[in-house]
Design a protein around this motif. Structure first.
Motif, PDB file in Angstrom:
ATOM      1  N   LYS A   1     -42.791 -13.874 -12.381  1.00 32.71           N
ATOM      2  CA  LYS A   1     -41.960 -12.792 -11.852  1.00 32.71           C
ATOM      3  C   LYS A   1     -42.708 -11.495 -12.072  1.00 32.71           C
ATOM      4  O   LYS A   1     -42.599 -10.874 -13.125  1.00 32.71           O
ATOM      5  CB  LYS A   1     -40.617 -12.778 -12.577  1.00 32.71           C
ATOM      6  N   ARG A   2     -43.472 -11.085 -11.102  1.00 31.44           N
ATOM      7  CA  ARG A   2     -44.354  -9.930 -11.286  1.00 31.44           C
ATOM      8  C   ARG A   2     -43.588  -8.618 -11.299  1.00 31.44           C
ATOM      9  O   ARG A   2     -44.142  -7.578 -11.627  1.00 31.44           O
ATOM     10  CB  ARG A   2     -45.416  -9.918 -10.183  1.00 31.44           C
ATOM     11  N   PHE A   3     -42.299  -8.665 -10.912  1.00 33.11           N
ATOM     12  CA  PHE A   3     -41.475  -7.449 -10.936  1.00 33.11           C
ATOM     13  C   PHE A   3     -40.877  -7.212 -12.306  1.00 33.11           C
ATOM     14  O   PHE A   3     -40.332  -6.174 -12.590  1.00 33.11           O
ATOM     15  CB  PHE A   3     -40.341  -7.575  -9.907  1.00 33.11           C
ATOM     16  N   ASP A   4     -40.953  -8.209 -13.171  1.00 31.94           N
ATOM     17  CA  ASP A   4     -40.272  -8.168 -14.456  1.00 31.94           C
ATOM     18  C   ASP A   4     -41.147  -7.446 -15.471  1.00 31.94           C
ATOM     19  O   ASP A   4     -41.958  -8.041 -16.146  1.00 31.94           O
ATOM     20  CB  ASP A   4     -39.995  -9.611 -14.906  1.00 31.94           C
ATOM     21  N   VAL A   5     -40.961  -6.120 -15.571  1.00 30.74           N
ATOM     22  CA  VAL A   5     -41.859  -5.338 -16.420  1.00 30.74           C
ATOM     23  C   VAL A   5     -41.613  -5.577 -17.905  1.00 30.74           C
ATOM     24  O   VAL A   5     -42.412  -5.186 -18.741  1.00 30.74           O
ATOM     25  CB  VAL A   5     -41.741  -3.817 -16.129  1.00 30.74           C
TER      26      VAL A   5
END
Ligand code: SAH
Length: 398
Positions: free
Chosen positions: A159-163
């Motif tokens: 999940k590359r949006f999950d900072v």
């Protein structure tokens, strides 16, 4: 499924979207605030309420979502994703059939009509990268489509949006049978250790495949090679296999030492005859100048942005100066492989950095060849920004 939101495209951008531009950006839309929910389906219309295209809302860098279809009557449903994935898989048939490469990209975002999503193949393992919460809303449809179309050992995801960094955990696993990592994959006959359970960087950047091969097959023989920003040493391994006398790999990250040793050993090479240095590249350049070290082939593949203890590096601002350092430690008639994955400037601008660097160093050069993304990293002409990779082989003239 979320409610559908109608967005009105500003007059001067209507033609842009009609002719196939895939990315939604704020300036182009009159009422973007209506679409606050990630994963909402969008209907783009012009000022006269005429249909232009449909897409989804998902924040990703400076973008707000992607166009999915220009056909008003095409529902965004299971069949839609099945068709997109089938097309993408068919486009990579030569990779699926390759005897010496089993790591490649299967879905390349907007290049395959699915902005915000990539899927890579690693010898039977599929890795999905979700680049926005918006696209992640469609996960069930997309994963089902993938399961229907291919046989697999396992599916993993990032999940590359999950900072928050949560995606580094074990729940990267989606389906199939959990792998034991590293798995060994092959690229043009060379082995790579790949970890699908350790965060976004899995051990190899597949987009450099052609460059690695070229270095091995044409440029490495008999050369003293410096590989900067070397990560797991992929370029070094290819150079060594191509007959380099010695490789020196330099990377700031502690992990790079063991990972580079691992890649050498996986290919029957002894790391003792190679140098693997954990250090800031900028310090290494100073050291090399002081010790009068020079190289015949220097590979320069920095990240677009990097923050170290002492400085912030930005490819757009600092590439020229980085090149000047490299020029000063490259032998006459030596080769510099200058690479960048920065999408905020194009090849023309990149070449202007190269030109300035040589001018300011009072040296002449020759551009020998250039590379961009390989075929599996499919791009579309309507979105040239998607062709982010720029690699230039430069000869330093005496
Ligand atoms: N060229 C590599 C990929 C580079 S990824 C390959 O082909 O596989 C970028 C790498 O740069 C990361 O491994 C990171 O640790 C390293 N890095 C970032 N800033 C650095 C610096 N100032 N000095 C050395 N390495 C750095």
């Amino acid at each position: 499924m979320k409610r559908e939101v109608t967005l009105t495209v500003k007059g001067k951008f209507v033609n842009k979207y009609k002719s196939g531009y895939p990315l939604l950006f704020k300036d182009a839309i009159m009422n973007l605030n209506d679409a606050t929910e990630e994963g909402s389906l969008l209907r783009l219309v012009d000022g006269k309420n005429q249909f232009i295209a449909k897409g989804y809302f998902g924040k990703q860098n400076k973008g707000y979502g992607w166009i999915l279809s220009k056909n008003e009557n095409e529902p965004i449903d299971q069949k839609f994703f099945l068709n997109k994935l089938r097309e993408a898989i068919n486009f990579r048939s030569s990779f699926y059939n390759s005897p010496d490469t089993n790591a490649f990209r299967v879905v390349n975002g907007e290049g395959d009509g699915l902005g915000g999503l990539t899927i890579d193949y690693f010898d039977g393992y599929y890795l999905i990268n979700w680049y926005s919460k918006g696209i992640y809303h469609f996960r069930e449809l997309i994963i089902n489509a993938l399961k229907e179309l291919v046989s697999f050992k396992a599916i993993y995801q990032k999940k590359r949006f999950d900072v928050s960094g949560k995606y580094i955990e074990e729940d990267d696993f989606v389906a199939g049978e959990r792998g034991t990592f590293p798995i060994t994959v092959k690229e043009n006959g060379v082995n790579f250790a790949v970890y699908l359970n350790e965060g976004a960087m899995v051990g190899v950047f597949l987009d450099q495949r052609e460059v690695r091969k070229r270095i091995r097959d044409v440029y490495a023989k008999g050369k003293n090679v410096l590989n900067t920003f070397s990560y797991t040493g992929a370029f070094s391994v290819f150079a060594a296999l191509g007959g380099a006398i010695k490789t020196t790999s330099v990377d700031l990250a502690n992990r790079s030492l063991n990972k580079t040793i691992e890649q050498f050993r996986l290919n029957g090479l002894n790391e003792d005859s190679q140098a693997i240095i954990v250090e800031d590249v900028f310090n290494y350049f100073k050291y090399a100048v002081k010790k009068q070290l020079t190289f015949d082939l220097v590979i320069l593949d920095p990240p677009s942005f990097a923050r170290s203890k002492k400085m912030v590096f930005s490819a757009e601002k600092d590439y020229k100066n980085l090149l000047k350092e490299v020029i000063s430690i490259t032998e006459d008639d030596g080769m510099i492989v200058a690479s960048t994955n920065c999408s905020s400037f194009n090849m023309t601008k990149f070449k202007s950095f190269i030109d300035q660097a040589f001018k300011e160093s009072n040296r002449n050069y020759q551009l020998v060849e250039e590379f961009s993304l390989p075929k599996d990293f499919k791009t579309i002409k309507e979105f040239p920004e998607g062709r982010y990779l720029k690699v230039v082989f430069i000869k330093k003239l005496p």
